[in-house]
Design a protein around this motif. Structure first.
Motif, mmCIF file in Angstrom:
data_model
loop_
_atom_site.group_PDB
_atom_site.id
_atom_site.type_symbol
_atom_site.label_atom_id
_atom_site.label_comp_id
_atom_site.label_asym_id
_atom_site.label_seq_id
_atom_site.Cartn_x
_atom_site.Cartn_y
_atom_site.Cartn_z
ATOM 1 N N VAL A 68 0.941 -1.166 0.157
ATOM 2 C CA VAL A 68 -0.294 -0.049 -0.175
ATOM 3 C C VAL A 68 1.037 1.224 -0.114
ATOM 4 C CG1 VAL A 68 -1.790 1.311 1.327
ATOM 5 C CG2 VAL A 68 -1.830 -1.208 1.262
ATOM 6 N N VAL A 69 0.355 2.259 -0.846
ATOM 7 C CA VAL A 69 1.009 3.561 -0.690
ATOM 8 C C VAL A 69 0.463 4.503 0.205
ATOM 9 C CG1 VAL A 69 1.825 5.519 -2.527
ATOM 10 C CG2 VAL A 69 1.873 3.240 -3.129
ATOM 11 N N GLY A 70 1.554 5.016 0.952
ATOM 12 C CA GLY A 70 0.983 6.260 1.707
ATOM 13 C C GLY A 70 1.975 7.497 1.329
ATOM 14 N N VAL A 71 0.876 8.414 1.258
ATOM 15 C CA VAL A 71 1.645 9.905 0.626
ATOM 16 C C VAL A 71 1.234 10.782 2.033
ATOM 17 C CG1 VAL A 71 1.553 11.536 -1.361
ATOM 18 C CG2 VAL A 71 0.988 9.027 -1.677
ATOM 19 N N VAL A 72 2.563 11.353 2.467
ATOM 20 C CA VAL A 72 2.399 12.019 3.712
ATOM 21 C C VAL A 72 3.316 13.253 3.551
ATOM 22 C CG1 VAL A 72 1.674 10.389 5.207
ATOM 23 C CG2 VAL A 72 4.088 10.787 4.912
ATOM 24 N N PRO A 73 3.130 14.483 4.116
ATOM 25 C CA PRO A 73 4.012 15.521 4.059
ATOM 26 C C PRO A 73 5.316 15.140 4.709
ATOM 27 C CG PRO A 73 2.077 16.283 5.234
ATOM 28 C CD PRO A 73 1.833 14.684 5.356
ATOM 29 N N VAL A 74 6.333 15.564 4.043
ATOM 30 C CA VAL A 74 8.093 15.451 4.487
ATOM 31 C C VAL A 74 8.220 16.004 5.555
ATOM 32 C CG1 VAL A 74 8.692 15.451 2.068
ATOM 33 C CG2 VAL A 74 9.167 17.531 3.313
ATOM 34 N N ALA A 86 -7.011 2.658 7.647
ATOM 35 C CA ALA A 86 -7.521 3.433 6.454
ATOM 36 C C ALA A 86 -7.967 2.401 5.379
ATOM 37 C CB ALA A 86 -6.820 4.322 5.887
ATOM 38 N N VAL A 87 -7.081 1.325 5.069
ATOM 39 C CA VAL A 87 -7.328 0.350 4.229
ATOM 40 C C VAL A 87 -8.078 -0.913 4.593
ATOM 41 C CG1 VAL A 87 -5.720 1.343 2.547
ATOM 42 C CG2 VAL A 87 -5.093 -0.637 4.196
ATOM 43 N N GLY A 88 -8.519 -1.048 5.935
ATOM 44 C CA GLY A 88 -9.366 -2.015 6.596
ATOM 45 C C GLY A 88 -8.250 -3.190 6.986
ATOM 46 N N GLY A 89 -6.895 -2.798 7.389
ATOM 47 C CA GLY A 89 -6.104 -3.837 7.517
ATOM 48 C C GLY A 89 -5.766 -3.727 8.869
ATOM 49 N N LYS A 90 -4.817 -4.558 9.626
ATOM 50 C CA LYS A 90 -4.409 -4.839 11.032
ATOM 51 C C LYS A 90 -3.301 -4.137 11.357
ATOM 52 C CE LYS A 90 -7.909 -8.325 11.799
ATOM 53 N NZ LYS A 90 -8.785 -8.874 12.904
ATOM 54 N N ARG A 91 -2.336 -4.538 10.630
ATOM 55 C CA ARG A 91 -1.022 -4.539 10.702
ATOM 56 C C ARG A 91 -0.010 -3.958 9.609
ATOM 57 N NH1 ARG A 91 2.363 -8.647 13.987
ATOM 58 N NH2 ARG A 91 2.316 -7.453 15.733
ATOM 59 N N ARG A 117 4.508 0.918 -12.106
ATOM 60 C CA ARG A 117 4.623 0.016 -12.773
ATOM 61 C C ARG A 117 3.447 -0.989 -12.593
ATOM 62 N NH1 ARG A 117 9.901 -2.820 -12.016
ATOM 63 N NH2 ARG A 117 10.511 -1.364 -13.857
ATOM 64 N N ARG A 118 2.904 -1.171 -11.340
ATOM 65 C CA ARG A 118 1.778 -1.748 -10.810
ATOM 66 C C ARG A 118 1.061 -0.806 -9.729
ATOM 67 N NH1 ARG A 118 2.667 -6.348 -6.990
ATOM 68 N NH2 ARG A 118 1.002 -5.841 -5.809
ATOM 69 N N ARG A 119 -0.104 -0.583 -10.068
ATOM 70 C CA ARG A 119 -0.707 0.480 -9.328
ATOM 71 C C ARG A 119 -1.082 -0.035 -8.002
ATOM 72 N NH1 ARG A 119 -5.979 4.109 -10.692
ATOM 73 N NH2 ARG A 119 -4.929 4.405 -12.587
ATOM 74 N N LEU A 120 -0.664 0.606 -7.052
ATOM 75 C CA LEU A 120 -0.862 -0.023 -5.480
ATOM 76 C C LEU A 120 -2.023 1.085 -5.130
ATOM 77 C CD1 LEU A 120 2.801 -0.243 -4.559
ATOM 78 C CD2 LEU A 120 1.056 -2.139 -5.176
ATOM 79 N N PRO A 121 -2.742 0.293 -4.212
ATOM 80 C CA PRO A 121 -3.714 1.135 -3.363
ATOM 81 C C PRO A 121 -3.249 2.264 -2.589
ATOM 82 C CG PRO A 121 -3.993 -1.297 -2.783
ATOM 83 C CD PRO A 121 -2.692 -0.998 -3.715
ATOM 84 N N THR A 122 -3.583 3.371 -2.653
ATOM 85 C CA THR A 122 -3.012 4.742 -2.337
ATOM 86 C C THR A 122 -3.748 5.278 -1.252
ATOM 87 O OG1 THR A 122 -1.780 4.890 -4.328
ATOM 88 C CG2 THR A 122 -2.009 6.882 -2.863
#
Length: 166
Positions: A68-74, A86-91, A117-122
């Motif tokens: 999964v991709v996370g996009v956050v401020p530097v 956010a993506v319904g996961g646990k760990r 190359r392979r679109r990941l959930p973002t």
């Protein structure tokens, strides 16, 4: 330093090619990357003269065995628990850098949320909405793309969630 472009010349990165194909307005910012700088994102903010809360880093994490991709401020860090939730996961844990590079097609420090190359959930940190434009990697070290957060969210099909820690 900055080149305004709706159309990118041939030879662009997969990220700029994707933006051009989508007809999205964006600005490319190029700067001389210093390999000894301790933070790619902070280096980009300094080089462009942009506040670190408007420059976002693209991080690849493993959430319950899926990338999964996370996009956050530097200016902050990724809250792995919030990303998993956010993506319904646990760990969640940071992905192996080599796996992130292979999967996205980009090198560490130049991973873009666009044109992978392979679109990941973002998941895009919801603080992005506070700015008219944000900057993300354009697909290589020393190259950033500035665009509206709504365009980034639409093109990556990103969820908006509070995943950053200040």
């Amino acid at each position: 330093m900055a080149k305004k472009s709706k159309k990118q010349q041939s030879g662009g990165t997969p990220a700029t090619v994707a933006l051009t194909a989508a007809g999205v307005e964006f600005t490319v910012h190029a700067y001389d990357h210093d390999p000894s700088h301790p933070s790619y994102g902070e280096e980009a903010a300094q080089a462009m003269g942009v506040s670190p809360d408007r420059v976002f880093k693209t991080l690849v994490a493993d959430v319950d065995g899926a990338l999964v991709v996370g996009v956050v401020p530097v200016a902050g860090s990724l809250d792995l628990k919030a990303l998993a939730a956010a993506v319904g996961g646990k760990r969640a844990a940071m992905a192996d850098p080599a796996l992130a590079e292979r999967t996205t097609g980009y090198v560490r420090g130049g991973i873009s949320p666009l044109g992978q190359r392979r679109r990941l959930p973002t998941v895009l940190d919801d603080s992005a909405q506070a700015h008219p434009t944000i900057c993300v990697s354009a697909g290589r070290r020393g190259l950033e793309v500035e665009l509206a957060p709504s365009d980034l969210a639409e093109l990556t099909q990103a969820l908006l969630a509070p995943i950053g820690r200040g």
